[in-house]
Design a protein around this motif. Structure first.
Motif, PDB file in Angstrom:
ATOM      1  N   LEU A 144       0.885  -1.123  -0.138  1.00 23.69           N
ATOM      2  CA  LEU A 144       0.050  -0.157  -0.094  1.00 23.69           C
ATOM      3  C   LEU A 144       0.900   1.370   0.005  1.00 23.69           C
ATOM      4  CD1 LEU A 144      -2.754  -1.155   2.551  1.00 23.69           C
ATOM      5  CD2 LEU A 144      -2.929  -0.743   0.077  1.00 23.69           C
ATOM      6  N   SER A 145       2.098   1.209  -0.438  1.00 21.37           N
ATOM      7  CA  SER A 145       3.012   2.433  -0.455  1.00 21.37           C
ATOM      8  C   SER A 145       2.340   3.337  -1.756  1.00 21.37           C
ATOM      9  CB  SER A 145       4.377   1.851  -0.876  1.00 21.37           C
ATOM     10  OG  SER A 145       4.280   1.483  -2.231  1.00 21.37           O
ATOM     11  N   ASN A 146       2.909   4.643  -1.371  1.00 20.10           N
ATOM     12  CA  ASN A 146       2.349   5.732  -2.556  1.00 20.10           C
ATOM     13  C   ASN A 146       2.739   5.129  -4.044  1.00 20.10           C
ATOM     14  OD1 ASN A 146       1.444   7.478  -0.686  1.00 20.10           O
ATOM     15  ND2 ASN A 146       3.121   8.466  -0.426  1.00 20.10           N
ATOM     16  N   ARG A 147       4.023   4.460  -4.196  1.00 19.42           N
ATOM     17  CA  ARG A 147       4.025   4.074  -5.587  1.00 19.42           C
ATOM     18  C   ARG A 147       3.523   2.938  -5.964  1.00 19.42           C
ATOM     19  NH1 ARG A 147      10.015   0.631  -6.622  1.00 19.42           N
ATOM     20  NH2 ARG A 147       9.740   0.222  -8.818  1.00 19.42           N
ATOM     21  N   LYS A 148       3.019   2.076  -5.003  1.00 14.10           N
ATOM     22  CA  LYS A 148       2.057   0.909  -5.398  1.00 14.10           C
ATOM     23  C   LYS A 148       0.790   1.565  -5.813  1.00 14.10           C
ATOM     24  CE  LYS A 148       2.128  -3.037  -5.028  1.00 14.10           C
ATOM     25  NZ  LYS A 148       2.327  -4.124  -6.286  1.00 14.10           N
ATOM     26  N   ILE A 149       0.142   2.417  -5.120  1.00 16.21           N
ATOM     27  CA  ILE A 149      -1.057   2.953  -5.262  1.00 16.21           C
ATOM     28  C   ILE A 149      -1.169   3.653  -6.513  1.00 16.21           C
ATOM     29  CG2 ILE A 149      -2.781   4.654  -4.442  1.00 16.21           C
ATOM     30  CD1 ILE A 149      -1.930   3.914  -1.712  1.00 16.21           C
ATOM     31  N   THR A 150      -0.035   4.354  -6.906  1.00 16.18           N
ATOM     32  CA  THR A 150       0.025   5.017  -8.000  1.00 16.18           C
ATOM     33  C   THR A 150       0.115   4.376  -9.122  1.00 16.18           C
ATOM     34  OG1 THR A 150       1.529   6.991  -6.935  1.00 16.18           O
ATOM     35  CG2 THR A 150       1.679   6.713  -9.522  1.00 16.18           C
ATOM     36  N   ALA A 151       0.891   3.130  -9.064  1.00 10.90           N
ATOM     37  CA  ALA A 151       0.921   2.071 -10.156  1.00 10.90           C
ATOM     38  C   ALA A 151      -0.575   1.547 -10.629  1.00 10.90           C
ATOM     39  CB  ALA A 151       1.890   1.129  -9.712  1.00 10.90           C
ATOM     40  N   LEU A 152      -1.288   1.349  -9.400  1.00  6.27           N
ATOM     41  CA  LEU A 152      -2.452   0.896  -9.755  1.00  6.27           C
ATOM     42  C   LEU A 152      -3.570   1.733 -10.195  1.00  6.27           C
ATOM     43  CD1 LEU A 152      -3.166  -0.921  -6.136  1.00  6.27           C
ATOM     44  CD2 LEU A 152      -2.971  -1.976  -8.408  1.00  6.27           C
ATOM     45  N   GLY A 153      -3.104   3.217 -10.195  1.00  2.55           N
ATOM     46  CA  GLY A 153      -3.943   4.166 -11.061  1.00  2.55           C
ATOM     47  C   GLY A 153      -4.594   4.191 -12.399  1.00  2.55           C
ATOM     48  N   PRO A 154      -3.910   3.540 -13.167  1.00  6.04           N
ATOM     49  CA  PRO A 154      -4.518   3.522 -14.618  1.00  6.04           C
ATOM     50  C   PRO A 154      -5.451   2.320 -14.520  1.00  6.04           C
ATOM     51  CG  PRO A 154      -2.183   3.642 -14.719  1.00  6.04           C
ATOM     52  CD  PRO A 154      -2.410   3.585 -13.380  1.00  6.04           C
ATOM     53  N   MET A 155      -5.247   1.140 -13.934  1.00 10.36           N
ATOM     54  CA  MET A 155      -6.151   0.053 -13.590  1.00 10.36           C
ATOM     55  C   MET A 155      -7.659   0.622 -13.193  1.00 10.36           C
ATOM     56  SD  MET A 155      -7.894  -2.110 -11.381  1.00 10.36           S
ATOM     57  CE  MET A 155      -6.570  -2.186  -9.933  1.00 10.36           C
ATOM     58  N   GLY A 462      -4.266   5.464  15.764  1.00 14.42           N
ATOM     59  CA  GLY A 462      -3.000   4.804  16.429  1.00 14.42           C
ATOM     60  C   GLY A 462      -2.663   3.808  15.367  1.00 14.42           C
ATOM     61  N   ARG A 463      -1.904   2.874  15.881  1.00 18.80           N
ATOM     62  CA  ARG A 463      -1.042   2.007  15.037  1.00 18.80           C
ATOM     63  C   ARG A 463      -1.907   0.981  14.186  1.00 18.80           C
ATOM     64  NH1 ARG A 463       3.716   0.569  18.603  1.00 18.80           N
ATOM     65  NH2 ARG A 463       3.124   2.530  19.370  1.00 18.80           N
ATOM     66  N   ARG A 464      -2.981   0.785  14.697  1.00 17.96           N
ATOM     67  CA  ARG A 464      -3.753  -0.150  14.201  1.00 17.96           C
ATOM     68  C   ARG A 464      -5.016   0.595  13.330  1.00 17.96           C
ATOM     69  NH1 ARG A 464      -3.569  -6.142  16.542  1.00 17.96           N
ATOM     70  NH2 ARG A 464      -4.292  -6.468  14.280  1.00 17.96           N
ATOM     71  N   ALA A 465      -4.614   1.748  12.969  1.00 17.90           N
ATOM     72  CA  ALA A 465      -5.726   2.307  12.092  1.00 17.90           C
ATOM     73  C   ALA A 465      -5.721   1.608  10.565  1.00 17.90           C
ATOM     74  CB  ALA A 465      -5.187   3.723  11.824  1.00 17.90           C
ATOM     75  N   CYS A 466      -6.735   1.636   9.703  1.00 16.39           N
ATOM     76  CA  CYS A 466      -6.890   1.057   8.566  1.00 16.39           C
ATOM     77  C   CYS A 466      -5.447   1.366   7.733  1.00 16.39           C
ATOM     78  CB  CYS A 466      -8.127   1.504   7.902  1.00 16.39           C
ATOM     79  SG  CYS A 466      -7.991   0.737   6.127  1.00 16.39           S
ATOM     80  N   PRO A 467      -4.929   0.363   7.208  1.00 15.79           N
ATOM     81  CA  PRO A 467      -3.502   0.693   6.297  1.00 15.79           C
ATOM     82  C   PRO A 467      -4.113   1.106   4.946  1.00 15.79           C
ATOM     83  CG  PRO A 467      -3.837  -1.576   6.720  1.00 15.79           C
ATOM     84  CD  PRO A 467      -4.864  -1.161   7.568  1.00 15.79           C
ATOM     85  N   GLY A 468      -5.051   0.853   4.592  1.00 17.24           N
ATOM     86  CA  GLY A 468      -5.709   1.209   3.268  1.00 17.24           C
ATOM     87  C   GLY A 468      -6.459   2.550   3.029  1.00 17.24           C
ATOM     88  N   ILE A 469      -5.948   3.344   3.867  1.00 20.30           N
ATOM     89  CA  ILE A 469      -6.714   4.544   3.868  1.00 20.30           C
ATOM     90  C   ILE A 469      -6.812   5.362   2.420  1.00 20.30           C
ATOM     91  CG2 ILE A 469      -6.912   6.913   4.989  1.00 20.30           C
ATOM     92  CD1 ILE A 469      -6.320   5.813   7.558  1.00 20.30           C
ATOM     93  N   TYR A 470      -5.439   5.530   2.055  1.00 21.46           N
ATOM     94  CA  TYR A 470      -5.349   6.414   0.808  1.00 21.46           C
ATOM     95  C   TYR A 470      -5.598   5.959  -0.449  1.00 21.46           C
ATOM     96  CZ  TYR A 470      -2.883   9.467   4.132  1.00 21.46           C
ATOM     97  OH  TYR A 470      -2.490  10.224   5.333  1.00 21.46           O
ATOM     98  N   LEU A 471      -5.463   4.375  -0.396  1.00 26.26           N
ATOM     99  CA  LEU A 471      -6.170   3.693  -1.469  1.00 26.26           C
ATOM    100  C   LEU A 471      -7.717   3.897  -1.529  1.00 26.26           C
ATOM    101  CD1 LEU A 471      -5.923   1.669  -3.889  1.00 26.26           C
ATOM    102  CD2 LEU A 471      -6.010  -0.195  -2.501  1.00 26.26           C
ATOM    103  N   ALA A 472      -8.464   3.629  -0.636  1.00 22.92           N
ATOM    104  CA  ALA A 472      -9.712   3.682  -0.406  1.00 22.92           C
ATOM    105  C   ALA A 472     -10.247   5.218  -0.776  1.00 22.92           C
ATOM    106  CB  ALA A 472     -10.173   3.559   0.976  1.00 22.92           C
ATOM    107  N   LEU A 473      -9.600   6.324  -0.064  1.00 24.50           N
ATOM    108  CA  LEU A 473      -9.942   7.707  -0.586  1.00 24.50           C
ATOM    109  C   LEU A 473      -9.729   7.887  -2.110  1.00 24.50           C
ATOM    110  CD1 LEU A 473      -8.353   9.886   2.444  1.00 24.50           C
ATOM    111  CD2 LEU A 473     -10.846   9.471   1.775  1.00 24.50           C
ATOM    112  N   ARG A 474      -8.528   7.651  -2.634  1.00 24.07           N
ATOM    113  CA  ARG A 474      -8.034   8.003  -4.176  1.00 24.07           C
ATOM    114  C   ARG A 474      -9.269   7.102  -4.779  1.00 24.07           C
ATOM    115  NH1 ARG A 474      -1.668   7.965  -5.041  1.00 24.07           N
ATOM    116  NH2 ARG A 474      -2.536   8.205  -7.266  1.00 24.07           N
TER     117      ARG A 474
END
Length: 533
Positions: A144-155, A462-474
């Motif tokens: 779920l890195s910024n790079r990965k999320i950006t790579a998923l953008g076209p799809m 906290g540390r157990r917040a959802c890790p996919g926040i930015y993918l979901a938002l975008r």
């Protein structure tokens, strides 16, 4: 005749069990009587505590909010023999998510996750510790890195535009046959997010499926998500675990888990086959565009460090976590966003005016447009404030701690009611009104939803917040902008949308979101938009 078959004998045994357990519970809790504990809400029953008040039909966040109106922002309840801490203020949430973050980094264990989630190999539900930290690191830095999320953008862009094209074709087909043009957007959003998450997790696996197979795996995902929200007697009162066998819940969990596991294993086998045929593993600097391929590079190393799980289990459990965590939250958010806009037509018009100003009607929305669509982003924040997808975040104290000066024993269940916090009149002006403008100026202009601002916690903190926040938002922002750019929406008879929620872990709308669609753009744009990969 066996005496145990007599109803009055069974009732006597059950009553005796309850009395014994209640006496034992009273003895244990009595040891803490002198400690500085928060007051307990009234109305609890012996053994079962306040469970009957939290089991519906009202959604959990509504029940806890009603109790907060009577007992204050922080109070305790009993969920079976366990104590529960209910937090309805941002100050209390901050103490739990920041001051006592480690103490509250454990998730409650349920029979559903044990049977369906590879015995807690799903890191989203595993206990806080070395395994969780390793998997969280992998998910953050690789999946779920910024790079990965950006790579998923076209799809993601292509899938969304393919849906718009399908909706446009369906509109003209219905018009030509004089059929009603009403569609269920909540179902459409559900199918879209399932398809997006399957593609994100496992690549182009559905290309090999026919329509029947595709519907079969969508149904498997839907059923898995539904069953995750099922709680058994033993989840609340462990001493009554024997009652679970009478309900058949464990067998249903195993059957559901087996169905999804078969699907995941088939995908994993196909990935291994493709990797073997390529004759080499992926290089570290290369980044595959699906999670399952990415996990093939790291799962062996994790299984060697944590041999309780094999590599295949770690891969499938991680992909399962990502897929299940993304489908419901995005579906819920999109459904509520459109519902709120339909009930606030002025805001919908303003979104469309912004889209026409920055995008125009000669092309479709691109992800690069989103940075200019500030009002659309504000609409999403206001949706998450009023209707958070996870209205109550549930955790468990792994160790003793202190919250607002009160002793919280290890094992206490934590219920942070984001729905109540985000409607607090001490914090939010006109908190019950849908006002995206509040996020355009002043103190809320720079606020985010990542769990660092305790007044706004739609994805936990906290540390157990959802890790996919930015993918979901975008993803949700792009879907919302695209559908409002390409279609006019209205309710079938011009009536207001029913805003009643349903009982469950996620804040799902109780009734379908039925709308009438009418295209806004030139027919050529729907045909020439991005093609799904």
């Amino acid at each position: 005749m066996d005496l145990l078959q007599w109803p009055w004998i069974q009732a006597l045994i059950a009553l005796s069990t309850i009395i014994i357990c209640y006496c034992f519970h009273s003895l244990i809790t009595g040891k803490h009587a002198q400690q500085n504990l928060l007051p307990e809400a009234g109305g609890g029953w012996p053994l079962f505590g306040h469970l009957f008040m939290l089991s519906g039909p009202d959604p959990l966040h509504i029940s806890l909010s009603n109790m907060a109106d009577k007992h204050g922002p922080l109070f305790t309840i009993r969920v079976g023999p366990r104590r529960g801490l209910v937090v309805n203020s941002w100050e209390g949430a901050k103490e739990c998510y920041k001051t006592n973050d480690v103490a509250f980094s454990t998730r409650p264990r349920t029979a559903a996750i044990a049977h369906m989630g590879y015995n807690f190999a799903m890191f989203g539900f595993s206990n806080y510790g070395p395994y969780w930290r390793e998997m969280r690191k992998i998910s953050t830095l690789r999946l779920l890195s910024n790079r990965k999320i950006t790579a998923l953008g076209p799809m993601i862009q292509a899938r969304i535009q393919a849906l718009m094209r399908s909706m446009n074709e369906d509109y003209w087909r219905r018009v030509g046959t004089r059929q009603a043009t009403v569609v269920d957007l909540s179902k459409i959003f559900g199918d879209l997010t399932i398809g997006l998450m399957v593609r994100t997790v496992a690549g182009n696996v559905e290309k090999e499926m026919d329509l029947e197979q595709g519907e079969k795996w969508r149904q498997a995902v839907r059923e898995f998500i539904r069953m995750m929200n099922v709680f058994t007697v033993s989840d609340v009162v462990p001493s009554l675990k024997w009652l679970d066998s009478l309900t058949g819940a464990h067998e249903a969990f195993r059957r559901t888990g087996k169905n999804l596991d078969a699907m995941l294993q088939a995908w994993l086998d196909e990935h291994k086959k493709l990797m073997k045929e390529s004759g080499t593993e992926m290089e570290e600097e290369e980044e595959e565009d699906d999670f399952m391929s990415e996990m093939l590079n790291v799962a062996d190393g994790v299984s060697q460090e944590f041999p309780v799980f094999d590599a295949d289990t770690i891969n499938k459990a991680t992909c399962q976590t990502m897929m299940v965590g993304g489908v419901d939250t995005m579906t819920v958010t999109l459904t509520w966003a459109i519902s709120l806009l339909l009930n606030n037509r002025g805001a919908m018009i303003r979104v469309q005016e912004e889209l026409d100003r920055h995008v125009g009607r000669e092309r479709v929305v691109q992800e690069s447009d989103m940075e200019n669509l500030v009002y659309t982003q504000a609409v999403m924040k206001e949706t998450l404030r009023l209707q958070p997808p996870l209205p109550v975040n549930v955790r468990e104290a792994g160790e003793d701690c202190v919250v607002t000066g009160h002793h919280i024993p290890a094992g206490t269940r934590l219920f942070v009611n984001a729905w109540k916090i985000q409607r607090d009149p001490r914090v939010w002006d006109n908190p019950l009104e849908f006002r995206p403008e509040r996020f355009l100026t002043g103190r809320w202009q720079e606020v985010d939803v990542a769990g660092l601002h305790y007044e706004l916690l739609p994805f936990g903190g906290g540390r157990r917040a959802c890790p996919g926040i930015y993918l979901a938002l975008r993803t949700t922002q792009l879907v919302l902008a695209t559908i409002l750019h390409e279609f006019e929406l209205e309710t079938p008879s011009g009536e207001a949308v029913d805003m009643t929620g349903s009982f469950g872990t996620t804040n799902m709308k109780a009734t379908p979101l039925e709308v009438c669609l009418r295209p806004r753009l030139s027919p050529q744009l729907y045909r020439d938009g991005s093609n799904a990969d």
